[in-house]
Design a protein around this motif. Sequence first.
Motif, PDB file in Angstrom:
ATOM      1  N   ILE A 232       7.564 -11.785  -0.723  1.00 25.60           N
ATOM      2  CA  ILE A 232       7.533 -12.771   0.362  1.00 25.60           C
ATOM      3  C   ILE A 232       6.895 -12.193   1.622  1.00 25.60           C
ATOM      4  O   ILE A 232       5.996 -12.793   2.219  1.00 25.60           O
ATOM      5  N   PHE A 233       7.350 -11.003   2.035  1.00 29.69           N
ATOM      6  CA  PHE A 233       6.982 -10.527   3.363  1.00 29.69           C
ATOM      7  C   PHE A 233       5.765  -9.613   3.377  1.00 29.69           C
ATOM      8  O   PHE A 233       5.041  -9.567   4.357  1.00 29.69           O
ATOM      9  N   ILE A 234       5.576  -8.828   2.295  1.00 32.39           N
ATOM     10  CA  ILE A 234       4.445  -7.892   2.303  1.00 32.39           C
ATOM     11  C   ILE A 234       3.268  -8.525   1.555  1.00 32.39           C
ATOM     12  O   ILE A 234       2.159  -8.631   2.085  1.00 32.39           O
ATOM     13  N   GLY A 235       3.530  -8.949   0.303  1.00 37.14           N
ATOM     14  CA  GLY A 235       2.462  -9.585  -0.468  1.00 37.14           C
ATOM     15  C   GLY A 235       2.007 -10.880   0.197  1.00 37.14           C
ATOM     16  O   GLY A 235       0.842 -11.257   0.117  1.00 37.14           O
ATOM     17  N   GLY A 236       2.941 -11.558   0.874  1.00 34.26           N
ATOM     18  CA  GLY A 236       2.627 -12.834   1.513  1.00 34.26           C
ATOM     19  C   GLY A 236       1.661 -12.712   2.668  1.00 34.26           C
ATOM     20  O   GLY A 236       1.083 -13.702   3.117  1.00 34.26           O
ATOM     21  N   MET A 237       1.479 -11.474   3.173  1.00 32.62           N
ATOM     22  CA  MET A 237       0.563 -11.305   4.299  1.00 32.62           C
ATOM     23  C   MET A 237      -0.885 -11.406   3.853  1.00 32.62           C
ATOM     24  O   MET A 237      -1.774 -11.645   4.648  1.00 32.62           O
ATOM     25  N   VAL A 238      -1.100 -11.135   2.533  1.00 36.75           N
ATOM     26  CA  VAL A 238      -2.466 -11.191   2.004  1.00 36.75           C
ATOM     27  C   VAL A 238      -2.705 -12.606   1.500  1.00 36.75           C
ATOM     28  O   VAL A 238      -1.837 -13.216   0.884  1.00 36.75           O
ATOM     29  N   SER A 239      -3.916 -13.122   1.777  1.00 41.36           N
ATOM     30  CA  SER A 239      -4.147 -14.537   1.463  1.00 41.36           C
ATOM     31  C   SER A 239      -4.311 -14.793  -0.032  1.00 41.36           C
ATOM     32  O   SER A 239      -3.762 -15.758  -0.565  1.00 41.36           O
ATOM     33  N   SER A 240      -5.063 -13.898  -0.727  1.00 39.68           N
ATOM     34  CA  SER A 240      -5.284 -14.193  -2.142  1.00 39.68           C
ATOM     35  C   SER A 240      -4.051 -13.845  -2.963  1.00 39.68           C
ATOM     36  O   SER A 240      -3.450 -12.781  -2.768  1.00 39.68           O
ATOM     37  N   PRO A 241      -3.631 -14.713  -3.865  1.00 40.72           N
ATOM     38  CA  PRO A 241      -2.401 -14.489  -4.627  1.00 40.72           C
ATOM     39  C   PRO A 241      -2.482 -13.244  -5.523  1.00 40.72           C
ATOM     40  O   PRO A 241      -1.499 -12.524  -5.676  1.00 40.72           O
ATOM     41  N   LEU A 242      -3.689 -13.005  -6.103  1.00 45.39           N
ATOM     42  CA  LEU A 242      -3.838 -11.864  -7.000  1.00 45.39           C
ATOM     43  C   LEU A 242      -3.646 -10.561  -6.231  1.00 45.39           C
ATOM     44  O   LEU A 242      -2.870  -9.678  -6.620  1.00 45.39           O
ATOM     45  N   LEU A 243      -4.361 -10.483  -5.077  1.00 48.44           N
ATOM     46  CA  LEU A 243      -4.245  -9.299  -4.233  1.00 48.44           C
ATOM     47  C   LEU A 243      -2.803  -9.166  -3.726  1.00 48.44           C
ATOM     48  O   LEU A 243      -2.253  -8.080  -3.638  1.00 48.44           O
ATOM     49  N   GLY A 244      -2.222 -10.337  -3.424  1.00 47.15           N
ATOM     50  CA  GLY A 244      -0.848 -10.353  -2.915  1.00 47.15           C
ATOM     51  C   GLY A 244       0.118  -9.735  -3.899  1.00 47.15           C
ATOM     52  O   GLY A 244       0.953  -8.914  -3.527  1.00 47.15           O
ATOM     53  N   SER A 245      -0.016 -10.101  -5.178  1.00 46.14           N
ATOM     54  CA  SER A 245       0.925  -9.563  -6.155  1.00 46.14           C
ATOM     55  C   SER A 245       0.680  -8.070  -6.356  1.00 46.14           C
ATOM     56  O   SER A 245       1.598  -7.297  -6.609  1.00 46.14           O
ATOM     57  N   LEU A 246      -0.597  -7.673  -6.200  1.00 45.64           N
ATOM     58  CA  LEU A 246      -0.925  -6.251  -6.303  1.00 45.64           C
ATOM     59  C   LEU A 246      -0.274  -5.479  -5.157  1.00 45.64           C
ATOM     60  O   LEU A 246       0.326  -4.420  -5.353  1.00 45.64           O
ATOM     61  N   VAL A 247      -0.390  -6.062  -3.948  1.00 51.69           N
ATOM     62  CA  VAL A 247       0.186  -5.412  -2.769  1.00 51.69           C
ATOM     63  C   VAL A 247       1.709  -5.327  -2.893  1.00 51.69           C
ATOM     64  O   VAL A 247       2.312  -4.303  -2.587  1.00 51.69           O
ATOM     65  N   SER A 248       2.322  -6.430  -3.385  1.00 53.15           N
ATOM     66  CA  SER A 248       3.784  -6.389  -3.454  1.00 53.15           C
ATOM     67  C   SER A 248       4.272  -5.426  -4.536  1.00 53.15           C
ATOM     68  O   SER A 248       5.262  -4.734  -4.342  1.00 53.15           O
ATOM     69  N   SER A 249       3.536  -5.328  -5.678  1.00 55.85           N
ATOM     70  CA  SER A 249       3.955  -4.320  -6.668  1.00 55.85           C
ATOM     71  C   SER A 249       3.761  -2.927  -6.113  1.00 55.85           C
ATOM     72  O   SER A 249       4.561  -2.019  -6.375  1.00 55.85           O
ATOM     73  N   GLY A 250       2.664  -2.763  -5.338  1.00 61.07           N
ATOM     74  CA  GLY A 250       2.427  -1.472  -4.697  1.00 61.07           C
ATOM     75  C   GLY A 250       3.580  -1.110  -3.773  1.00 61.07           C
ATOM     76  O   GLY A 250       4.002   0.045  -3.707  1.00 61.07           O
ATOM     77  N   THR A 251       4.107  -2.120  -3.064  1.00 62.72           N
ATOM     78  CA  THR A 251       5.225  -1.872  -2.148  1.00 62.72           C
ATOM     79  C   THR A 251       6.463  -1.420  -2.911  1.00 62.72           C
ATOM     80  O   THR A 251       7.130  -0.449  -2.528  1.00 62.72           O
ATOM     81  N   VAL A 252       6.763  -2.114  -4.018  1.00 60.29           N
ATOM     82  CA  VAL A 252       7.917  -1.728  -4.817  1.00 60.29           C
ATOM     83  C   VAL A 252       7.755  -0.297  -5.307  1.00 60.29           C
ATOM     84  O   VAL A 252       8.683   0.526  -5.226  1.00 60.29           O
ATOM     85  N   LEU A 253       6.543   0.023  -5.788  1.00 63.70           N
ATOM     86  CA  LEU A 253       6.273   1.371  -6.270  1.00 63.70           C
ATOM     87  C   LEU A 253       6.456   2.386  -5.139  1.00 63.70           C
ATOM     88  O   LEU A 253       7.016   3.473  -5.341  1.00 63.70           O
ATOM     89  N   ALA A 254       5.996   2.007  -3.928  1.00 62.37           N
ATOM     90  CA  ALA A 254       6.128   2.912  -2.786  1.00 62.37           C
ATOM     91  C   ALA A 254       7.594   3.192  -2.487  1.00 62.37           C
ATOM     92  O   ALA A 254       7.984   4.324  -2.198  1.00 62.37           O
ATOM     93  N   VAL A 255       8.434   2.133  -2.565  1.00 61.75           N
ATOM     94  CA  VAL A 255       9.870   2.337  -2.308  1.00 61.75           C
ATOM     95  C   VAL A 255      10.459   3.274  -3.363  1.00 61.75           C
ATOM     96  O   VAL A 255      11.227   4.184  -3.053  1.00 61.75           O
TER      97      VAL A 255
END
Lengths: 479, 344
Positions: A232-255
């Motif tokens: 919602i909050f990190i992936g949602g900042m990116v407009s494209s849904p594909l990139l968004g899901s990539l960013v949000s998985s990246g965030t989970v991995l980072a945590v």
Amino acid sequence: MNNRDSNAEDILAQAASLRWELGEKVHETLMESIFEEAAGIANDVVSHTGQKAKVWDRSLDWLFTSRLTGFPIMFALLAGVLWLTITGANVPSSWLAWVLLDTVHPLLKQGAAFIHMPWWLAGVLIDGMYMATAWVVSVMLPPMAIFFPLFTLCEDFGYLPRVAFNMDALFKKVGAHGKQALTMSMGYGCNAAGIVACRIIDSPRERLIAIITNNFAVCNGRWPTLFLISSIFIGGMVSSPLLGSLVSSGTVLAVMMLGVLFTFGVSWLLSNTMLRGEASIYSLELPPYRPPRFWRTMYTSLIDRTIYVLWRAIVFALPAGAVIWLLSNVTMGGETLAVHIIHWLNPFGVLIGLNGVILLAYIIAIPANEIVIPTVLMLTVLTTGTAGVGAGNGVMFELSEGDTAALLHAGGWTLLTAVNLLLFCLLHNPCSTTVFTIWKETRNLKWTTVAALLPLVMGLLTCFFVAQVWRLVAGGVTP
Amino acid sequence: MTLHPGVLLAIGAGILVCLGLLFWPRRGLISLWKDLHLNTSRTRMEHVLKHLFNAENLHRKTTAKNLCIRVGMGLRKTQALLNRMESNGLIKQDDQGNISLTDEGNSYAIRIVRAHRLWERYLADETGLSGDEWHQKAERLEHTTSPEQVEALAAQLGNPLYDPHGTPIPTVDGVVGPPQGQPATSFAVGEVIVVTHVDKEQDHLYSQIQAEGIVPGMQLRILETSAQRIRFGSQDNEHVLAPVVAARIIAMPLPAEQIEVLSNETLSSLQQGETARVVRFAPTCRGIERRRLMDLGILPGTQVQVTLNGPFGDPKAFLVRQTAIALRKELSNLIFIERTEGAS
């Protein structure tokens, strides 16, 4: 009589003087001769076959432990197991949710209405206790039932000791045992199971380190929080849904990676401060490879896990459900208890970049982290008074991602709240099952307290400092 | 109330620093306060008794002046303490100011020395504390342990005879056995010795011994002794040390029938595929470590082969009695071996 006594004294005195002559190696010499004798007998009567198996074992060992292939295989396997667990658990999870939450729950409510059960009794029993139990079962059971059999298969095969062997040099640097790599990976399934697994570490100091730091491996009860918030909050900042899901998985991995860093850091700290004096010894047996017994493993771990999950749901989630319902339905001066507590917790929550709702949700969810998100949603509706959302006071519910985002924004959530919630999700007290398991495994109040409070204090401190630096950089002032 | 985040940051950092100052292990205020609290008159008295006991064993004379530094007090206070001890019947002072123990003082001293050495042995065998901490910790524990606790400790440790430095532990009846080993300077040319202990108390001397690679467990032949130097030899190595330095090496003579080859190779130097026979453990391999090795079936006489090198070179896996067991370098450094040919 007298004569006899003096005789005994003579003998004792002579024995005492002989002790100095014999020295301290008597026991060892005895042991050596016993081993020598036993080895001699074994040599005579035992014959060894299986030269072929040895060659096979050697090549597998080379494949799994060489610098070139060992680590890629290891990470690929871990990633594969996690991926299978996460994607594979979705189907049975939603199926269980449909049965337990969407079908059985309304039926129970209808039944209660039919026998004219008082509304408050139906609330506590069905909306509170049943709901929390069902929730924990539907979230927890499928990943556990996939993750642990896969793990057991690897263990049966003989692969896991090689992982411990590979990782040892790394863990040694922070004063820990290579086997901690295994207990940590099990922690990704369930921290309580990871802590039970610490029994395989036979060195007292390293075992305590592994037990205390296991909580830094994010267990499957906490995954939904991570996925939802980062999407919602990190992936949602990116407009494209594909990139968004990539960013949000990246965030989970980072945590998760941050959790690994904390594991190493805290292990180092513990081995150099509190646990410095504990005895430490390293040895690791590398058993021969064996074909795993697939169906048997599947069957036994499925049964084991189901029983375990049900036990945990009933012992810990059931009372939590009652507490949730009561807090949000018992009123005092026109407001529910939950609202009072949230108002009271809110200044502190805001100070550390969270809010009162999150803090109360984490207090209620001590028995089971799975219910953090539904509790947060329910409490947010309760405090904001949003109409048309949710299923009533004290009844947990789930929303689509878009609706959740809208509700949380209405509840005053910012990007800072989300980042700090991700951090707090990683760094907070272990769930009550885990604390109970730590107590059972160590039987030591001191270490249980340390294991329970250390991550919490670290989490509060981290959130506090992140919030202040964030606000300093953003130029804002705390409200 | 609104506070600037910078102020909050400073307050938070300040609180953390304060907590650190309070609770820091060994240097924090709380542990310093505990140290201070420990320094009672009874502790000082017990230190005096211990010092006298050690001095009398070495046939050295002690005066009040010698003791000042030992107890960390001025001469007048020390004298007052000694007078009190004399009136309690623990010590005697003669006209020249020489101090000696009475029988009662002697048995009191033995009790403290026994507690100290037993504690050292316990800390060495059963904890992960390093060598320089055994003494410091035992120095505190000896004053707070009751005689019953001391005996329970002795029983738990299997009534050991020596402390980790090879000094005999007095028995309950006050018998003090012969020391385990003598300074390496006291042996004759041609004798073979095994190193039992290396004294670490004087850093500059210890670092010279360390540089020569001399560790407990090594077997050495005395090749030359003179006032200038002492020459040791092993199978393929020679070490030359000044006598002051060599005196820090404590060793025992090796009976002639036990002298095979003077091999000082350890298990850690064995390479992949090579085989060897375990000949002995270093004396520094003690307590839980030694027991674990024996539990695994690694004893003197056992055949071992390196089967697997870790991706970082450490740990290594050894084939012992048909089982692969991985050991770290720290432990395999303490196992002395003799290479053998071919398969086991």
